[in-house]
Design a protein around this motif. Sequence first.
Motif, PDB file in Angstrom:
ATOM      1  N   VAL A 179      43.476  67.210  28.106  1.00 48.37           N
ATOM      2  CA  VAL A 179      43.248  65.874  27.553  1.00 48.37           C
ATOM      3  C   VAL A 179      42.400  65.951  26.294  1.00 48.37           C
ATOM      4  N   ALA A 227      42.824  60.558  24.623  1.00 51.14           N
ATOM      5  CA  ALA A 227      43.031  59.897  25.904  1.00 51.14           C
ATOM      6  C   ALA A 227      42.036  58.750  26.050  1.00 51.14           C
ATOM      7  N   VAL A 249      40.544  70.844  34.328  1.00 55.07           N
ATOM      8  CA  VAL A 249      40.732  69.828  33.290  1.00 55.07           C
ATOM      9  C   VAL A 249      40.242  70.439  31.985  1.00 55.07           C
ATOM     10  N   GLN A 307      42.881  57.078  31.271  1.00 58.31           N
ATOM     11  CA  GLN A 307      43.653  58.327  31.337  1.00 58.31           C
ATOM     12  C   GLN A 307      42.754  59.505  31.701  1.00 58.31           C
ATOM     13  N   VAL A 308      41.550  59.531  31.160  1.00 59.75           N
ATOM     14  CA  VAL A 308      40.602  60.577  31.549  1.00 59.75           C
ATOM     15  C   VAL A 308      40.292  60.464  33.036  1.00 59.75           C
ATOM     16  N   TRP A 360      48.322  66.037  28.356  1.00 61.99           N
ATOM     17  CA  TRP A 360      48.903  66.240  29.683  1.00 61.99           C
ATOM     18  C   TRP A 360      47.936  65.800  30.771  1.00 61.99           C
ATOM     19  N   ILE A 361      48.364  64.838  31.555  1.00 59.82           N
ATOM     20  CA  ILE A 361      47.589  64.353  32.693  1.00 59.82           C
ATOM     21  C   ILE A 361      48.323  64.748  33.962  1.00 59.82           C
ATOM     22  N   SER A 382      45.234  69.588  33.786  1.00 58.90           N
ATOM     23  CA  SER A 382      45.349  68.530  32.791  1.00 58.90           C
ATOM     24  C   SER A 382      44.759  69.038  31.489  1.00 58.90           C
ATOM     25  N   ALA A 405      43.093  61.965  35.034  1.00 59.45           N
ATOM     26  CA  ALA A 405      43.090  63.426  35.046  1.00 59.45           C
ATOM     27  C   ALA A 405      42.040  63.974  36.010  1.00 59.45           C
TER      28      ALA A 405
END
Length: 477
Positions: free
Chosen positions: A205, A37, A174, A41-42, A8-9, A203, A45
């Motif tokens: 990840v 991820a 996060v 993508q990281v 989930w981002i 988020s 987030a």
Amino acid sequence: MSDVIPFWIAGTPAHGHDPLEVSHPHDRTPVGRTTHAGPEQVEAAVGAAHAVRHETAALPVHARAAALDHVARRILDRSEELARLITAENGKPIRWARAEVARAASVFRLAAENARTWSGEVQRLDTESAAEGRLAYTVRVPRGPVLAITPFNFPLNLVAHKVAPAIAVGAPVVVKPAPKTPLSALLLGELLAETALPAGAVSVVNVPDSAAPDLVADPRLPVISFTGSGPVGARIRAAVPQKHVTLELGGNAAVVVCEDWSDTPYAAGRIATFANYQGGQSCVGVQRVYVHRSRLEEVRTAIVAAVESLGVGDPTDEATQVGPLINEESARRVEAWVEEAVDAGATILTGGRREGTTYAPTVLEDVPVDAKVSCEEVFGPVLLIHPVDSVDEAFALVNDSRYGLQAGVFTHDLRVAFRAQRELEVGGVVIGDAPSYRADQMPYGGTKESGEGREGVRFAMTDFTYDRVMVLTGLPL
């Protein structure tokens, strides 16, 4: 990718290209597929958390509390699904997985309650003539987005203990779940995405451990909340001295059974259960037991009997109390430590056998103080019994450790109880029970190499925030 579980981002499901397969510790059967991820993508987030930090901090209390209440309800709605998922990815017996789910729901409920009462302080300043007409209003505000790094042994509740307080104070978070057990955290991410929290507030990840240092170093994540091993915690603390770092690390928790304790079966049952209930994979699991010599034979016999009565095996079986370790490497390490202690003179009273990832609940005596099973964190189903001649000796042995998380003292004497709180170098002392007891609203954390900072919902809220004062001038006080 319908059968691949998303991460989930910023509240949106996403998939990466690098697969992450999760298997059952008991028999290594596949239980779920997700992905790691990618760097972009990281970045998305972390960037989203940074971008909404002011919006999240300004979120009205009722909105934060409503989101937390929603998650608490949804955890209970899906409690059996979550429990079976924990058992599948972690190997935790289903009875303990259900208890973990119930506690996670309680953490979110407690966070909602605390969010509603989280308020400021008003202070008159006209105690001196120069400050007439002045008043200070102090509030606690978020330090900024939180990086939550969580371990495998409580893959849902220890995520809850970081996410729920962050939401309660208005801090984006996060989450980097443990790569061995990411699935229950990802399901929690799904429940959080159902709320009206700002996009970017949460988020979850999947990041390989090798990539974690980049997350830790990111200046947009000024708060690190880490639960895990001591060496990793020390590296985090050394790497980012300018950040606010909360560390919940290891322990080799001790129990003292005093001469005055009258209920031997109760003490033995609690010691046996909480030395073994997570396969021994709990940082407050019982490891060292100090028994007054006058009670040694009675208590030793009762502990061995209680350990031997524990159901060991398939964690999906309702009767199982002790399941596997997280992997065979961990089980082999425990096996090697016990063999090392035996070679040095220790005696196995029961257990001492490994089958795959399962290590039989084991009781040792005559263990040298420098054996790993005594002075390190065994993180397995092993306890040792040692006679003592006095409370003085017992407390000195409890303190003779690099760790200081929690301790248990079985006594009816209030003087000994208060002395234990005063003298034992630990974050928590539990009287009349094992050191493994933890209520989710109480302060929880250690001293020495067991970490720094405190969890427990309101205490984590304090850790994630700092005081900001506003002075009002010219008031007709």
